[in-house]
Each structure stands twice: as structure tokens, then as C-alpha cells.
Design a protein around this motif. Structure first.
Motif, PDB file in Angstrom:
ATOM      1  N   ALA A  91     -42.888  46.287  96.530  1.00 26.23           N
ATOM      2  CA  ALA A  91     -43.090  47.138  97.702  1.00 26.23           C
ATOM      3  C   ALA A  91     -43.500  48.547  97.295  1.00 26.23           C
ATOM      4  O   ALA A  91     -44.389  49.143  97.905  1.00 26.23           O
ATOM      5  N   LEU A  92     -42.874  49.085  96.266  1.00 28.45           N
ATOM      6  CA  LEU A  92     -43.219  50.434  95.798  1.00 28.45           C
ATOM      7  C   LEU A  92     -44.647  50.476  95.281  1.00 28.45           C
ATOM      8  O   LEU A  92     -45.391  51.422  95.559  1.00 28.45           O
ATOM      9  N   THR A  93     -45.054  49.452  94.554  1.00 29.87           N
ATOM     10  CA  THR A  93     -46.423  49.370  94.047  1.00 29.87           C
ATOM     11  C   THR A  93     -47.422  49.334  95.200  1.00 29.87           C
ATOM     12  O   THR A  93     -48.508  49.889  95.098  1.00 29.87           O
ATOM     13  N   GLY A  94     -47.032  48.698  96.309  1.00 30.12           N
ATOM     14  CA  GLY A  94     -47.904  48.582  97.473  1.00 30.12           C
ATOM     15  C   GLY A  94     -47.923  49.802  98.367  1.00 30.12           C
ATOM     16  O   GLY A  94     -48.625  49.814  99.364  1.00 30.12           O
ATOM     17  N   GLY A  95     -47.126  50.820  98.063  1.00 36.39           N
ATOM     18  CA  GLY A  95     -47.164  52.042  98.852  1.00 36.39           C
ATOM     19  C   GLY A  95     -45.903  52.377  99.626  1.00 36.39           C
ATOM     20  O   GLY A  95     -45.887  53.332 100.398  1.00 36.39           O
ATOM     21  N   ALA A  96     -44.836  51.604  99.435  1.00 36.31           N
ATOM     22  CA  ALA A  96     -43.573  51.932 100.106  1.00 36.31           C
ATOM     23  C   ALA A  96     -42.997  53.208  99.513  1.00 36.31           C
ATOM     24  O   ALA A  96     -43.283  53.570  98.371  1.00 36.31           O
ATOM     25  N   ARG A  97     -42.154  53.867 100.295  1.00 33.13           N
ATOM     26  CA  ARG A  97     -41.468  55.075  99.840  1.00 33.13           C
ATOM     27  C   ARG A  97     -40.004  54.719  99.610  1.00 33.13           C
ATOM     28  O   ARG A  97     -39.326  54.211 100.494  1.00 33.13           O
TER      29      ARG A  97
END
Length: 142
Positions: A91-97
């Protein structure tokens, strides 16, 4: 009376193509019923829909207020701590904060929180007391 269930959770988003890409990176699959106004993402036990935030407010006849804590979180429950960490990293790699790094929880499990590009909160958790059925759905006791 039919059994209670949630068929669709709709998230109001500011940029539909960006949000579609974000959720597809998590493994959600867009249905061919999707169009330029709404995206239907098929899950095992329901549908996550993405719809323009302003259009959603207009459809519900509510004022689109500034985004703050909505007191709602969506949760995805894993079968292990390692799975939580894997989902979180994806999720972080995909743009999550990142809001709260996964950690041991006071209730005996392991969880962390993040926000999607529009600030919708997700908890990724491992609960050692939860059991899943043969379809991967949460099987709560009666």
C-alpha cells in the motif's frame, strides 16, 4: 427478513483514475460495469466502489465538507503478522500515507493504519482470535 449484509462500500474520491490505479495495485479488480464516472472493484465478499467526491455528496443531498477524521475505518484482516507487513508495504509503495506503523496491539493482535490518496483510513490487522471460513471470509461466532 433477509440476512444483513453490506454489498457495496462507496468511497468519494477526488481523482477517479488515480484512485482506481491505487486500489488495483492492491489487487482489486475493476468490473466491466465501471465507467468514467464510477469504478466497481470486485472483492471476495462485496464491492468497493469509487465515485467522485462532489458527485457522491450531490447524490446523497449533503454538503461536501472539508475532509477530517470521519470516524470510519475500513479493515483488512490478515492470517499473520507477516501478511500485515506485506500488505502495508504494498500500500505504501502504491501511494498510501502511513498513519501508524504495524505494531503489537493492546488487544493481543498486530495492526497498523494508513490512508489512501483521499484520506480514507484502512487498518491492516492480524487478530489471533479470528477464524476465517473456506472462502477467506471472517467467521465470527454466533
Amino acid at each position: 427478513m433477509p440476512a444483513p449484509r453490506i454489498h457495496i462500500v462507496t468511497l468519494g474520491v477526488s481523482d477517479l483514475p488515480r484512485s482506481r490505479e491505487f486500489y488495483e495495485a492492491w489487487g482489486w479488480k475493476a468490473s466491466s460495469a465501471s465507467n468514467e464516472n464510477i469504478v466497481f472493484l470486485k472483492g471476495e465478499a462485496g464491492v468497493l466502489a469509487l465515485y467522485g467526491r462532489e458527485a457522491l455528496a450531490e447524490d446523497a443531498l449533503v454538503e461536501d465538507l472539508p475532509c477530517g477524521f470521519s470516524a470510519i475505518t475500513l479493515a483488512r484482516n490478515a492470517t499473520s503478522k507477516e501478511e500485515v507487513d506485506q500488505w502495508f508495504a504494498t500500500a505504501l509503495t502504491g501511494g498510501a500515507r502511513e498513519l501508524k506503523t504495524p505494531e503489537e496491539a493492546f488487544w493481543g493482535g498486530y495492526s497498523g493504519y494508513l490512508a489512501d490518496p483521499d484520506g480514507h483510513l484502512w487498518e491492516f490487522a492480524f487478530n489471533p482470535y479470528f477464524v476465517f471460513d473456506e472462502h477467506g471470509n471472517l467467521a465470527l461466532p454466533d
